[in-house]
Design a protein around this motif. Structure first.
Motif, PDB file in Angstrom:
ATOM      1  N   VAL A 101       0.944  -1.015   0.101  1.00  0.00           N
ATOM      2  CA  VAL A 101      -0.061  -0.308   0.134  1.00  0.00           C
ATOM      3  C   VAL A 101       0.652   1.345  -0.019  1.00  0.00           C
ATOM      4  N   ARG A 102       1.979   1.528  -0.002  1.00  0.00           N
ATOM      5  CA  ARG A 102       2.505   2.497  -0.488  1.00  0.00           C
ATOM      6  C   ARG A 102       3.822   2.319  -1.611  1.00  0.00           C
ATOM      7  N   ILE A 103       4.050   3.240  -2.304  1.00  0.00           N
ATOM      8  CA  ILE A 103       4.943   3.361  -3.665  1.00  0.00           C
ATOM      9  C   ILE A 103       6.561   3.178  -3.414  1.00  0.00           C
ATOM     10  N   ASP A 104       7.334   1.852  -3.941  1.00  0.00           N
ATOM     11  CA  ASP A 104       8.362   1.317  -3.081  1.00  0.00           C
ATOM     12  C   ASP A 104       9.437   1.320  -4.799  1.00  0.00           C
ATOM     13  N   GLU A 105       9.594   1.792  -5.201  1.00  0.00           N
ATOM     14  CA  GLU A 105      10.756   1.831  -7.054  1.00  0.00           C
ATOM     15  C   GLU A 105      11.039   0.583  -7.119  1.00  0.00           C
ATOM     16  N   GLY A 106      11.737   0.097  -5.955  1.00  0.00           N
ATOM     17  CA  GLY A 106      11.969  -1.131  -6.160  1.00  0.00           C
ATOM     18  C   GLY A 106      11.163  -2.442  -6.328  1.00  0.00           C
ATOM     19  N   THR A 107      10.554  -2.602  -5.860  1.00  0.00           N
ATOM     20  CA  THR A 107       9.097  -4.006  -5.403  1.00  0.00           C
ATOM     21  C   THR A 107       7.904  -3.148  -7.004  1.00  0.00           C
ATOM     22  N   ASP A 108       7.498  -1.722  -7.047  1.00  0.00           N
ATOM     23  CA  ASP A 108       6.749  -1.178  -7.220  1.00  0.00           C
ATOM     24  C   ASP A 108       6.927  -1.167  -9.507  1.00  0.00           C
ATOM     25  N   GLU A 109       5.808  -1.045  -9.804  1.00  0.00           N
ATOM     26  CA  GLU A 109       6.483  -0.712 -11.335  1.00  0.00           C
ATOM     27  C   GLU A 109       5.685   0.586 -11.655  1.00  0.00           C
ATOM     28  N   LYS A 110       6.251   1.500 -12.386  1.00  0.00           N
ATOM     29  CA  LYS A 110       6.101   2.532 -12.647  1.00  0.00           C
ATOM     30  C   LYS A 110       4.922   2.587 -14.658  1.00  0.00           C
ATOM     31  N   LEU A 111       3.925   2.825 -14.614  1.00  0.00           N
ATOM     32  CA  LEU A 111       2.419   2.245 -15.349  1.00  0.00           C
ATOM     33  C   LEU A 111       3.096   4.143 -16.497  1.00  0.00           C
ATOM     34  N   PHE A 112       2.854   5.343 -15.906  1.00  0.00           N
ATOM     35  CA  PHE A 112       3.184   5.650 -17.085  1.00  0.00           C
ATOM     36  C   PHE A 112       3.249   7.328 -15.997  1.00  0.00           C
ATOM     37  N   THR A 113       3.604   8.562 -17.035  1.00  0.00           N
ATOM     38  CA  THR A 113       3.937   9.805 -16.889  1.00  0.00           C
ATOM     39  C   THR A 113       3.460  10.670 -17.443  1.00  0.00           C
ATOM     40  N   ILE A 114       2.661  12.106 -16.202  1.00  0.00           N
ATOM     41  CA  ILE A 114       2.351  12.935 -16.917  1.00  0.00           C
ATOM     42  C   ILE A 114       2.678  14.585 -16.403  1.00  0.00           C
ATOM     43  N   THR A 115       3.349  15.594 -17.229  1.00  0.00           N
ATOM     44  CA  THR A 115       3.797  16.650 -16.535  1.00  0.00           C
ATOM     45  C   THR A 115       3.162  17.272 -17.513  1.00  0.00           C
TER      46      THR A 115
END
Length: 272
Positions: A101-115
């Motif tokens: 239930v939290r973002i962990d860059e090592g074990t989760d995956e980024k799907l998209f970015t909006i800038t």
């Protein structure tokens, strides 16, 4: 003579029943790991055209979170992170693969970015299996303005999906996946993936092979633990991506094919 033929008939019927048993067992054993791993949800693919529309139309970050998780077909909840940098406002969507239930860059995956850039123009990029996607548009973002006004922390504006929001998101998504609206959404998703595959060509195929270490670990664990058999990932009607018949919202069952054209259906199984 009649008695003899009756005996032969009984033996033949018994033989057919024995021969059919392995087939029936195979049909009822659920999807193979390979079929599951090829589904859009398990691979981390998401309909980014609909995500972009949700971004433009949402009037709060909770509304956006809810809508993104309705669009996504995977098992993990999509968590949102938004922060102000020196030159831009950046929003990211992450699939919570490890379930903590939290973002962990090592074990989760980024799907998209909006800038949102300094000139208020916008850019959207997909990552990993969505890496073929790139879109730009002009000024106008109620959601970023909302975040700036409501999520101030310290010297910068920051928002991350609170842990307390994850359970309600799961409940909302579970209810949604039992509705006819989800049937319509997965039909749109199927059309989107097929369209993108035709439009992006080799870029789509290359992105599909660009699985993050977190995704690979998640899939490996699902394989060794056998959890892929009870996955709720993805839905495709066995009559095609339109989902016109055979729709089911169950969690266990058949997964067929992959890459936007797969047929994968909740609790139903392909006939043996």
């Amino acid at each position: 003579m009649t008695t003899r033929w009756r005996k032969l008939g009984i033996r033949a019927t018994a033989g057919l029943a024995v021969a059919a048993a392995p087939v029936a067992a195979a049909c009822s054993s659920g999807p193979s790991y390979e079929d599951w791993a090829a589904t859009d949800g398990a691979a981390g693919r998401i309909n980014l055209d609909d995500v972009q529309t949700a971004f433009k139309e949402s009037e709060s970050v909770t509304e956006f979170e809810k809508r993104v998780n309705e669009i996504f077909e995977g098992d993990g909840v999509v968590l949102i992170k938004a922060e102000q940098t020196d030159t831009a406002f950046v929003l990211e969507g992450w699939e919570n693969l490890d379930g903590n239930v939290r973002i962990d860059e090592g074990t989760d995956e980024k799907l998209f970015t909006i800038t949102e850039k300094e000139d208020k123009s916008h850019e959207m990029r997909g990552h990993h299996a969505n890496g073929y996607y790139h879109s730009t548009w002009g000024a106008g973002s109620f959601l970023f303005s909302y975040l700036l006004l409501s999520s101030f922390v310290g010297p910068r504006y920051v928002y991350v999906t609170p842990a307390s929001r994850v359970a309600p998101i799961r409940t909302d998504r579970s209810n949604y996946r039992n509705s006819s609206a989800y049937r319509s959404q997965v039909s749109k998703n199927g059309s989107y993936f097929n369209r993108q595959k035709g439009f992006a060509g080799s870029s789509y195929d290359s992105a599909d092979r660009n699985r993050s270490a977190a995704r690979q670990s998640y899939q490996s664990h699902a394989r060794s633990a056998g959890t892929f058999r009870s996955s709720g990932t993805g839905v495709r009607s066995s009559w095609g991506t339109s989902g016109r018949s055979g729709f089911s919202s169950g969690r266990s069952g058949g997964f067929f094919g992959g890459g936007g054209g797969q047929t994968f259906l909740g609790s139903m199984r392909r006939p043996g």
